[in-house]
Enzyme design. Structure first.
Site, PDB file in Angstrom:
ATOM      1  N   CYS A  38       0.935  -1.050  -0.120  1.00  0.00           N
ATOM      2  CA  CYS A  38       0.267   0.031   0.018  1.00  0.00           C
ATOM      3  C   CYS A  38       0.839   1.398  -0.102  1.00  0.00           C
ATOM      4  O   CYS A  38       2.107   1.069  -0.047  1.00  0.00           O
ATOM      5  CB  CYS A  38      -0.984  -0.041   1.153  1.00  0.00           C
ATOM      6  SG  CYS A  38      -0.113   0.373   2.681  1.00  0.00           S
ATOM      7  N   ASN A  41       2.446   1.334   4.204  1.00  0.00           N
ATOM      8  CA  ASN A  41       2.868   0.337   4.755  1.00  0.00           C
ATOM      9  C   ASN A  41       2.614   0.583   6.130  1.00  0.00           C
ATOM     10  O   ASN A  41       3.427   0.156   7.043  1.00  0.00           O
ATOM     11  CB  ASN A  41       4.382  -0.347   4.689  1.00  0.00           C
ATOM     12  CG  ASN A  41       4.460  -1.410   5.182  1.00  0.00           C
ATOM     13  OD1 ASN A  41       5.660  -1.799   5.489  1.00  0.00           O
ATOM     14  ND2 ASN A  41       3.832  -2.507   5.095  1.00  0.00           N
ATOM     15  N   CYS A  43      -1.204   0.730   7.473  1.00  0.00           N
ATOM     16  CA  CYS A  43      -2.580   0.279   7.636  1.00  0.00           C
ATOM     17  C   CYS A  43      -2.933  -0.771   6.995  1.00  0.00           C
ATOM     18  O   CYS A  43      -2.977  -2.111   7.492  1.00  0.00           O
ATOM     19  CB  CYS A  43      -3.364   1.283   7.230  1.00  0.00           C
ATOM     20  SG  CYS A  43      -3.267   3.067   8.132  1.00  0.00           S
ATOM     21  N   ARG A  44      -3.193  -0.911   5.770  1.00  0.00           N
ATOM     22  CA  ARG A  44      -3.822  -1.942   4.774  1.00  0.00           C
ATOM     23  C   ARG A  44      -2.873  -3.145   4.695  1.00  0.00           C
ATOM     24  O   ARG A  44      -2.974  -4.236   4.941  1.00  0.00           O
ATOM     25  CB  ARG A  44      -4.371  -1.671   3.568  1.00  0.00           C
ATOM     26  CG  ARG A  44      -5.449  -0.403   3.617  1.00  0.00           C
ATOM     27  CD  ARG A  44      -5.686   0.370   2.264  1.00  0.00           C
ATOM     28  NE  ARG A  44      -4.659   1.180   1.928  1.00  0.00           N
ATOM     29  CZ  ARG A  44      -4.600   1.621   0.664  1.00  0.00           C
ATOM     30  NH1 ARG A  44      -5.449   1.409  -0.121  1.00  0.00           N
ATOM     31  NH2 ARG A  44      -3.464   2.530   0.500  1.00  0.00           N
ATOM     32  N   SER A  45      -1.516  -2.876   4.280  1.00  0.00           N
ATOM     33  CA  SER A  45      -0.544  -3.969   3.840  1.00  0.00           C
ATOM     34  C   SER A  45      -0.330  -4.536   5.029  1.00  0.00           C
ATOM     35  O   SER A  45      -0.376  -6.007   4.885  1.00  0.00           O
ATOM     36  CB  SER A  45       0.483  -3.485   3.160  1.00  0.00           C
ATOM     37  OG  SER A  45       1.259  -2.624   3.657  1.00  0.00           O
ATOM     38  N   ASP A 156      -8.061   3.222   1.633  1.00  0.00           N
ATOM     39  CA  ASP A 156      -6.931   3.600   2.820  1.00  0.00           C
ATOM     40  C   ASP A 156      -7.861   4.117   3.863  1.00  0.00           C
ATOM     41  O   ASP A 156      -8.667   5.156   3.948  1.00  0.00           O
ATOM     42  CB  ASP A 156      -5.943   4.440   2.183  1.00  0.00           C
ATOM     43  CG  ASP A 156      -4.857   4.698   3.126  1.00  0.00           C
ATOM     44  OD1 ASP A 156      -4.993   4.314   4.333  1.00  0.00           O
ATOM     45  OD2 ASP A 156      -4.048   5.369   2.648  1.00  0.00           O
TER      46      ASP A 156
END
Length: 187
Positions: A38, A41, A43-45, A156
């Site tokens: 993302c 690096n 939140c999402r990933s 995000d």
């Protein structure tokens, strides 16, 4: 805008040639290597990394290596966003990940590189196109495994208020990872 993109590209080329990161030094030889990417690096990933690691262990899949990285250096060396860690904890998961930036070597080390949104995907595809020799990894939207066009992009949650954005991202990531494993096991 053009100057900013040129500067990012110059930085990327520089980092490909001069920056060594942990993934270049220590990616083990295993059956399947998956990298989630993302923008930052944080939140999402890292959530996706923790979720897939959990699912791999739960399904007793052997020889998998799962990691995550960002397209920007904002969070290099930092723990993931606190709300994401809180949500993972609520689901019995945890992460020891420290933020890192994607490197050119990642395109050769990983079998799959999953982007969280279309801008991540385009940037990853552009980076891969600049590499010689051409990498053979599959670069895809993680959300494409859900099979619903409206869920392909995992938004995000960083700028969202409260936990709503994180909950939505978590559910999309979980379903995507489960579907990816189903797809992988059917091949």
């Amino acid at each position: 805008m053009l100057i900013l993109n040129v500067n990012r590209f110059i930085y990327y080329i520089y980092s490909m040639n001069h920056q060594r990161c942990s993934s270049e030094l220590a990616v083990p030889v295993v059956k399947m290597k998956v990298l989630f990417v993302c923008i930052g690096n944080t939140c999402r990933s890292p959530m996706a990394e923790a979720i897939l690691k959990h699912l791999v262990v739960k399904r007793n899949l052997q020889d998998w290596y799962v990691d995550s990285a960002g397209l920007r250096s904002w969070n290099v060396g930092l723990k993931p966003q606190a709300r994401g860690q809180q949500l993972l904890k609520q689901h019995g998961l945890k992460t020891n990940h420290l933020g890192r930036m994607i490197s050119a070597q990642d395109f050769y080390n990983f079998d799959y590189i999953f982007a969280m949104d279309n801008s991540n995907l385009l940037e990853l595809e552009h980076m891969a196109a600049c590499l010689v020799p051409s990498p053979t990894c599959k670069i895809q939207l993680l959300g494409s495994y859900i099979g619903r066009k409206e869920d392909e992009v995992i938004e995000d949650p960083y700028f969202s208020q409260g936990m709503g954005g994180f909950n939505a991202a978590y559910l999309q990531i979980l379903e995507s990872c489960e579907r990816f494993l189903q797809h992988y096991n059917s091949d």
